[in-house]
Design an enzyme around this catalytic site. Sequence first.
Site, PDB file in Angstrom:
ATOM      1  N   CYS A   2      -0.117 -30.085 -26.035  1.00 38.47           N
ATOM      2  CA  CYS A   2       0.380 -28.709 -25.929  1.00 38.47           C
ATOM      3  C   CYS A   2       1.380 -28.370 -27.023  1.00 38.47           C
ATOM      4  O   CYS A   2       1.446 -27.225 -27.488  1.00 38.47           O
ATOM      5  CB  CYS A   2       0.992 -28.481 -24.558  1.00 38.47           C
ATOM      6  SG  CYS A   2       2.387 -29.574 -24.155  1.00 38.47           S
ATOM      7  N   HIS A  29       5.928 -29.246 -20.625  1.00 43.90           N
ATOM      8  CA  HIS A  29       4.926 -28.368 -21.230  1.00 43.90           C
ATOM      9  C   HIS A  29       5.639 -27.458 -22.230  1.00 43.90           C
ATOM     10  O   HIS A  29       6.874 -27.371 -22.236  1.00 43.90           O
ATOM     11  CB  HIS A  29       4.204 -27.542 -20.163  1.00 43.90           C
ATOM     12  CG  HIS A  29       2.960 -26.876 -20.661  1.00 43.90           C
ATOM     13  ND1 HIS A  29       2.012 -27.544 -21.415  1.00 43.90           N
ATOM     14  CD2 HIS A  29       2.493 -25.605 -20.527  1.00 43.90           C
ATOM     15  CE1 HIS A  29       1.013 -26.717 -21.703  1.00 43.90           C
ATOM     16  NE2 HIS A  29       1.292 -25.539 -21.179  1.00 43.90           N
ATOM     17  N   ASP A  46      -0.246 -18.893 -23.703  1.00 44.86           N
ATOM     18  CA  ASP A  46      -0.397 -20.345 -23.724  1.00 44.86           C
ATOM     19  C   ASP A  46      -1.694 -20.695 -24.436  1.00 44.86           C
ATOM     20  O   ASP A  46      -2.773 -20.653 -23.854  1.00 44.86           O
ATOM     21  CB  ASP A  46      -0.413 -20.902 -22.292  1.00 44.86           C
ATOM     22  CG  ASP A  46      -0.358 -22.428 -22.269  1.00 44.86           C
ATOM     23  OD1 ASP A  46      -0.773 -23.060 -23.262  1.00 44.86           O
ATOM     24  OD2 ASP A  46       0.091 -22.987 -21.252  1.00 44.86           O
TER      25      ASP A  46
END
Length: 203
Positions: A2, A29, A46
């Site tokens: 991520c 995250h 995202d």
Amino acid sequence: RCGEWANCFCLLCRALGYDTRLVVDYTDHVWVECWSEKQRRWIHCDPCEAAFDKPLTYERGWKKKITYMIANSIEECVDVTRRYTECLPDVMPRRTAIPEDTLNRVLHAIDEKKLQGLSFERQQEIRKRKAMEEAELKEGGKKAGDYIGRQSGSEEWRRTRGEDGSSGSGSGTIPAQEEKQVMETLSKQLKSELFAFDSFSPD
């Protein structure tokens, strides 16, 4: 990973002229928020999950037990946790890394340091945005939309972390043995002003 997705996406957004900030979720995250001039608000993006304007993805979809979510850019540093939860009273007892008044004081100091390098007009614009954002955050997370479990990573990995959305009571947080280290990292980063992004400039 991520982090790589978010860094690359942030780079592209800034290259295209969008005001952009990275959001670090201290339950492991990271993603991006982009400022929408049309809507006059920050929008959750995202790239790792192909999720747009779905801030409850993590709490509702992944079943995460969130703690701290800090948004950082070259111009500001903001605790945006309220945007990503439907139940702040459940979140607050988990925030044990640093006293809340200390956190607020440190973030405010970082904010003011960043603002010093901006023109008066830009400072006024940022402060106006902050007032609008604060009013929005008081309303909590966005409720509309469908929220599913985590899409990135192997099925086994997602299931182990409780982020696959298959259960209504998943743990959705980092392993217990990592929690202390994560909280210590947050405290050290804030105290050292790692979030200052001194190596970047608005130009």
